[in-house]
Motif scaffolding. Structure first.
Motif, PDB file in Angstrom:
ATOM      1  N   TYR A 111      -7.425  10.145   3.278  1.00  0.00           N
ATOM      2  CA  TYR A 111      -7.558   8.749   3.701  1.00  0.00           C
ATOM      3  C   TYR A 111      -7.116   8.531   5.144  1.00  0.00           C
ATOM      4  CZ  TYR A 111      -7.108   3.646   3.491  1.00  0.00           C
ATOM      5  OH  TYR A 111      -7.233   2.290   3.727  1.00  0.00           O
ATOM      6  N   TYR A 112      -5.934   9.053   5.489  1.00  0.00           N
ATOM      7  CA  TYR A 112      -5.398   8.802   6.828  1.00  0.00           C
ATOM      8  C   TYR A 112      -5.837   9.856   7.843  1.00  0.00           C
ATOM      9  CZ  TYR A 112      -2.294   5.173   5.046  1.00  0.00           C
ATOM     10  OH  TYR A 112      -1.799   4.021   4.489  1.00  0.00           O
ATOM     11  N   TYR A 159      -8.439  12.951  -5.519  1.00  0.00           N
ATOM     12  CA  TYR A 159      -8.556  11.836  -4.575  1.00  0.00           C
ATOM     13  C   TYR A 159      -9.170  10.624  -5.247  1.00  0.00           C
ATOM     14  CZ  TYR A 159      -9.822   9.095  -0.482  1.00  0.00           C
ATOM     15  OH  TYR A 159      -9.951   8.080   0.436  1.00  0.00           O
ATOM     16  N   GLU A 181      -8.309  12.055   7.407  1.00  0.00           N
ATOM     17  CA  GLU A 181      -9.763  12.271   7.304  1.00  0.00           C
ATOM     18  C   GLU A 181     -10.127  13.751   7.381  1.00  0.00           C
ATOM     19  OE1 GLU A 181     -11.138   7.886   8.968  1.00  0.00           O
ATOM     20  OE2 GLU A 181     -11.204   9.567  10.349  1.00  0.00           O
ATOM     21  N   PHE A 236      -3.944  -8.357  -4.539  1.00  0.00           N
ATOM     22  CA  PHE A 236      -5.267  -8.964  -4.628  1.00  0.00           C
ATOM     23  C   PHE A 236      -5.455  -9.773  -5.910  1.00  0.00           C
ATOM     24  CE2 PHE A 236      -6.206  -6.888  -0.948  1.00  0.00           C
ATOM     25  CZ  PHE A 236      -6.272  -5.505  -1.020  1.00  0.00           C
ATOM     26  N   PHE A 256      -4.192  12.376  -1.091  1.00  0.00           N
ATOM     27  CA  PHE A 256      -4.672  11.053  -0.649  1.00  0.00           C
ATOM     28  C   PHE A 256      -4.429  10.847   0.846  1.00  0.00           C
ATOM     29  CE2 PHE A 256      -5.950   6.725  -1.036  1.00  0.00           C
ATOM     30  CZ  PHE A 256      -5.181   6.039  -0.128  1.00  0.00           C
ATOM     31  N   VAL A 298      -7.304   6.987  -5.581  1.00  0.00           N
ATOM     32  CA  VAL A 298      -7.864   5.718  -5.084  1.00  0.00           C
ATOM     33  C   VAL A 298      -7.859   4.675  -6.198  1.00  0.00           C
ATOM     34  CG1 VAL A 298      -9.982   4.596  -4.294  1.00  0.00           C
ATOM     35  CG2 VAL A 298      -9.256   6.753  -3.263  1.00  0.00           C
ATOM     36  N   LEU A 332       0.838  -1.203   0.000  1.00  0.00           N
ATOM     37  CA  LEU A 332       0.000   0.000   0.000  1.00  0.00           C
ATOM     38  C   LEU A 332       0.872   1.252   0.000  1.00  0.00           C
ATOM     39  CD1 LEU A 332      -2.697   1.472   0.168  1.00  0.00           C
ATOM     40  CD2 LEU A 332      -2.659   1.147   2.655  1.00  0.00           C
ATOM     41  N   GLN A 333       1.901   1.247   0.833  1.00  0.00           N
ATOM     42  CA  GLN A 333       2.796   2.414   0.879  1.00  0.00           C
ATOM     43  C   GLN A 333       3.523   2.599  -0.459  1.00  0.00           C
ATOM     44  OE1 GLN A 333       2.782   4.702   3.196  1.00  0.00           O
ATOM     45  NE2 GLN A 333       1.210   3.444   4.206  1.00  0.00           N
ATOM     46  N   MET A 385      -2.695  -2.357  -6.217  1.00  0.00           N
ATOM     47  CA  MET A 385      -2.866  -3.423  -5.228  1.00  0.00           C
ATOM     48  C   MET A 385      -3.394  -4.700  -5.888  1.00  0.00           C
ATOM     49  SD  MET A 385      -1.781  -2.114  -2.450  1.00  0.00           S
ATOM     50  CE  MET A 385      -2.324  -3.164  -1.119  1.00  0.00           C
ATOM     51  N   LYS A 386      -4.257  -4.525  -6.876  1.00  0.00           N
ATOM     52  CA  LYS A 386      -4.781  -5.712  -7.576  1.00  0.00           C
ATOM     53  C   LYS A 386      -3.646  -6.460  -8.273  1.00  0.00           C
ATOM     54  CE  LYS A 386      -9.496  -4.250  -8.438  1.00  0.00           C
ATOM     55  NZ  LYS A 386     -10.355  -3.429  -9.299  1.00  0.00           N
ATOM     56  N   ILE A 405      -4.336   3.405  -6.840  1.00  0.00           N
ATOM     57  CA  ILE A 405      -3.870   2.551  -5.754  1.00  0.00           C
ATOM     58  C   ILE A 405      -4.541   1.187  -5.826  1.00  0.00           C
ATOM     59  CG2 ILE A 405      -3.938   2.240  -3.228  1.00  0.00           C
ATOM     60  CD1 ILE A 405      -3.462   5.295  -3.037  1.00  0.00           C
ATOM     61  N   GLU A 406      -5.805   1.167  -6.092  1.00  0.00           N
ATOM     62  CA  GLU A 406      -6.520  -0.115  -6.197  1.00  0.00           C
ATOM     63  C   GLU A 406      -5.976  -0.941  -7.356  1.00  0.00           C
ATOM     64  OE1 GLU A 406     -10.855   0.671  -4.101  1.00  0.00           O
ATOM     65  OE2 GLU A 406     -10.702   0.876  -6.279  1.00  0.00           O
TER      66      GLU A 406
END
Lengths: 184, 146
Positions: free
Chosen positions: A143-144, A167, A146, A183, A139, A171, A124-125, A178-179, A174-175
């Motif tokens: 995200y962190y 933003y 808020e 994921f 972001f 997102v 993630l980082q 990560m995929k 990043i997704e």
């Protein structure tokens, strides 16, 4: 004894209480500013340097603070600019922009004694570091931390609409990252 | 956004023990010491890339010039007989007897020698040289004739 931002400003402007007011200001905001900077520059030691520089700039500029924004957003703006200046200096330290600073930051996560996240957190980082600098900051703040878009707009000087779009794209990127890496 | 929500927001970064307890004191000491100039105007970092590019360009030009100079075939000047004779007279190269013998050998190979000693047919180069040496014929006179 806690003070509001307004009270701290008034105390600071009184020369006799300046050191006390500044000390309280540091105690009130050091953690928030530290983590904001840390997510940008990654390394603890670099964050410590940037945080000190931030508060030094605050010390030098606070008397002239016009209160056209909240003290909180003003401090964040200084911290953000100091962190970005730090990264810029890191780039120009090399003769030519052959070295990707973000890639260096990613590598600094490997084996960093002050990073204790699992593999997913690590990825993630890395995903966040792959974003453009300003998008990364947007972001992190949303995200962190808020934060509200209106506060972020005061800090970055960018419109609320642009921040929302930034933003949303962050997102998505990043997704996708990560995929590909986690994921699957 | 769903995938992102699956990931914990726990902070993966750590700090040294007592860092935030000590930081205000560290700031106080730094401000008291007067060591709080954070900006030093330094033109060099901004100009460094251009400086290095300039140096690299100069070095490349020097290497290219040197390579072209050494690799270029120089014109070979063909000396006339008179120039050769003059050279021998001036003797700038400290010409010794062995060099003269070699020169005679080259001349003998390229020139048909007709002398009173007889038919040149069958005379070898060495015989001609020996004749010239035995009769102590002056080198410079010989060259002058040529």
């Amino acid at each position: 004894m806690t003070h509001t931002d307004k009270e701290l400003l008034d105390l600071f402007r009184n020369t006799e209480n300046r050191n006390y007011a500044f000390n309280m200001l540091v105690r009130n905001y050091q953690q928030k500013l530290y983590w904001h900077i840390r997510r940008i520059v990654i390394s603890h030691d670099d964050t410590d340097d940037v945080l000190q520089n931030t508060f030094i700039k605050v010390w030098n500029s606070l008397e002239g603070f016009r209160e056209d924004s909240q003290l909180y957003t003003w401090l964040y703006r200084i911290a953000t600019n100091e962190a970005l200046s730090f990264l810029k200096q890191k780039r120009t330290r090399f003769f030519l922009p052959l070295v990707d600073v973000e890639h260096q930051l990613m590598e600094s996560l490997e084996g960093d004694t002050y990073f204790s996240g699992d593999e997913i957190q690590h990825q993630l980082q890395k995903a966040i570091l792959s974003l453009p600098e300003k998008q990364r900051i947007v972001f992190n703040m949303k995200y962190y931390e808020e934060m509200k878009y209106e506060e972020m707009s005061e800090i970055t000087g960018t419109s609320v609409g642009a921040l929302k779009a930034s933003y949303h794209h962050a997102v998505k990127k990043i997704e996708d990252f990560m995929k590909r890496s986690v994921f699957q | 956004m769903d995938d992102l929500l699956k990931i914990s927001k726990d902070n993966p970064f750590r700090i040294p023990d007592g860092y935030f307890d000590e930081f205000p004191e560290k700031m106080r000491k730094r401000l008291e010491s007067g060591n709080y100039r954070t900006y030093r105007w330094n033109l060099f970092p901004a100009l460094k890339p251009y400086f290095v590019l300039g140096i690299a360009t100069v070095v490349f030009a020097l290497i290219t010039y040197t390579a072209v100079k050494f690799l270029t075939v120089k014109d070979i000047k063909i000396l006339t007989t008179e120039e050769i004779a003059e050279m021998f007279q001036q003797d700038p190269y400290d010409i010794d007897g062995y060099m003269v013998e070699e020169l005679w050998a080259e001349i003998a190979d390229s020139v048909i020698v007709t002398t009173e000693i007889g038919d040149t047919t069958g005379n070898t180069t060495n015989e001609i040289i020996e004749y010239l040496l035995d009769n102590e014929i002056d080198d410079y006179l010989l060259l002058a004739e040529l």
